[in-house]
Design a protein around this motif. Structure first.
Motif, PDB file in Angstrom:
ATOM      1  N   THR A 173       1.734  16.570 -10.650  1.00  8.18           N
ATOM      2  CA  THR A 173       2.048  17.036 -12.000  1.00  8.18           C
ATOM      3  C   THR A 173       1.291  16.260 -13.070  1.00  8.18           C
ATOM      4  N   LYS A 174       1.075  16.934 -14.184  1.00  6.75           N
ATOM      5  CA  LYS A 174       0.535  16.292 -15.390  1.00  6.75           C
ATOM      6  C   LYS A 174       1.524  16.418 -16.539  1.00  6.75           C
TER       7      LYS A 174
ATOM      8  N   ILE B 220       3.717   6.035  -5.546  1.00  4.87           N
ATOM      9  CA  ILE B 220       3.617   6.272  -6.989  1.00  4.87           C
ATOM     10  C   ILE B 220       2.408   7.145  -7.329  1.00  4.87           C
ATOM     11  N   ASP B 221       1.281   6.909  -6.650  1.00  6.04           N
ATOM     12  CA  ASP B 221       0.075   7.704  -6.933  1.00  6.04           C
ATOM     13  C   ASP B 221       0.288   9.192  -6.671  1.00  6.04           C
TER      14      ASP B 221
ATOM     15  N   LYS C 256       0.837  -1.201   0.000  1.00  3.61           N
ATOM     16  CA  LYS C 256       0.000   0.000   0.000  1.00  3.61           C
ATOM     17  C   LYS C 256       0.870   1.248   0.000  1.00  3.61           C
ATOM     18  N   ALA C 257       1.982   1.205   0.725  1.00  5.05           N
ATOM     19  CA  ALA C 257       2.890   2.353   0.770  1.00  5.05           C
ATOM     20  C   ALA C 257       3.461   2.646  -0.613  1.00  5.05           C
TER      21      ALA C 257
ATOM     22  N   LYS D 205       6.961   4.394 -14.822  1.00  5.70           N
ATOM     23  CA  LYS D 205       6.934   4.653 -16.264  1.00  5.70           C
ATOM     24  C   LYS D 205       5.701   4.039 -16.925  1.00  5.70           C
ATOM     25  N   GLU D 206       5.196   2.934 -16.365  1.00 10.87           N
ATOM     26  CA  GLU D 206       3.980   2.334 -16.912  1.00 10.87           C
ATOM     27  C   GLU D 206       2.756   3.199 -16.608  1.00 10.87           C
ATOM     28  N   LYS D 207       2.797   3.911 -15.484  1.00 12.49           N
ATOM     29  CA  LYS D 207       1.645   4.727 -15.070  1.00 12.49           C
ATOM     30  C   LYS D 207       1.715   6.137 -15.655  1.00 12.49           C
ATOM     31  N   TYR D 208       2.939   6.661 -15.813  1.00 13.64           N
ATOM     32  CA  TYR D 208       3.121   8.033 -16.286  1.00 13.64           C
ATOM     33  C   TYR D 208       4.123   8.047 -17.445  1.00 13.64           C
TER      34      TYR D 208
END
Length: 282
Positions: A224-225, A217-218, A211-212, A249-252
């Protein structure tokens, strides 16, 4: 104009970046088990994590002296301007020493161009700023324009930390032993961040490693966008760090990434398995 980039032992920098930009480093000081060391981003103290674990007290760190900075500045060709990116004034006396060293130099050589910037960060945050400075240097900018740009970038920098163990915080007296024991029993993980003033504060307390890491990562997407470059430093856990960087990198859609080991100074506080990330927020 020729410009010399400098930093101190509070930075963590990939060796390739240090070499590419010819970055000069003024070491900080670490004392552990009665031994004194000069530490910089590429320093290695053999079995440092084991030494920390076995020591009764957390290693003690101290800033370079003004004389250390003066001598480092003096070694730079006098035809070069100097841009010194210092570890946050909020966590170290290094910035003040750097400024005093500058004043000592200017007493002798009043025409020298030298600027000290309080980065309000540490570790890979400074690496990211140096990487940004390198991109501006490639555009052949004037020194004053570079300084102005870097001061703006400092105000847009986010630095986040996640700790795998609370042992160093407890040993260093930053977390009460009873509270620390309870937190460890409950498997509480701390998410930390660099504040706008350059101090370090707790952002969240999360139960459990998975969870941490999700929250770690969240948080990026909450800041930022615009995904330019992300920098990550790890405490002796390269495989885990690579996995986290892959997940990021997979998420952003970051265009570039920098990954590096923590030097002894940052490792003293982050501990084994600690991670630091830095990126520019909107």
């Amino acid at each position: 104009m020729d410009i010399q980039l400098m930093t101190d032992g509070g930075a963590d920098i990939p060796a390739t970046l240090k070499q590419k930009l010819s970055i000069d480093v003024v070491p900080l000081n670490i004392q552990i088990n009665g031994e004194r060391y000069k530490v910089s981003p590429d320093s290695e103290i053999e079995n440092y994590y084991t030494l920390m674990e076995e020591a009764d007290e957390l290693p003690k760190s101290s800033a370079p002296s003004p004389q250390d900075f003066y001598e480092a500045y003096k070694q730079v060709d006098e035809n070069k301007a100097i841009l010194m990116l210092s570890i946050s004034e909020g966590v170290s006396g290094t910035y003040q020493s750097a400024v005093m060293g500058k004043d000592m130099l200017l007493d002798e050589q009043p025409d020298r161009q030298i600027e000290i910037i309080n980065t309000k960060t540490a570790s890979c945050g400074i690496a990211l700023l140096l990487h940004e400075a390198g991109k501006k240097l490639a555009q052949d900018v004037h020194f004053h324009d570079l300084v102005s740009h870097m001061k703006e970038r400092v105000e847009k920098l986010s630095t986040l930390f996640v700790l795998r163990t609370l042992d160093n915080l407890i040993k260093g007296g930053r977390l009460d032993k009873v509270k620390g024991a309870i937190a460890k029993t409950l498997n509480i993980k701390l998410l930390l961040h660099a504040t706008d003033e350059g101090t370090i504060d707790v952002a969240e307390k999360v139960r459990g490693n998975k969870k941490a890491m999700r929250r770690f990562i969240d948080q990026i997407g909450e800041h930022t966008k615009n995904f330019g470059t992300i920098a990550l430093a790890h405490g002796n856990t390269k495989e885990r760090a690579n996995k986290v960087l892959t997940d990021i990198k997979e998420k952003y859609s970051f265009q570039e990434s920098l990954i590096m080991d923590m030097g002894p100074l940052i490792a003293t506080y982050a501990g084994q398995g600690g991670l630091v990330i830095s990126f520019f927020r909107d």
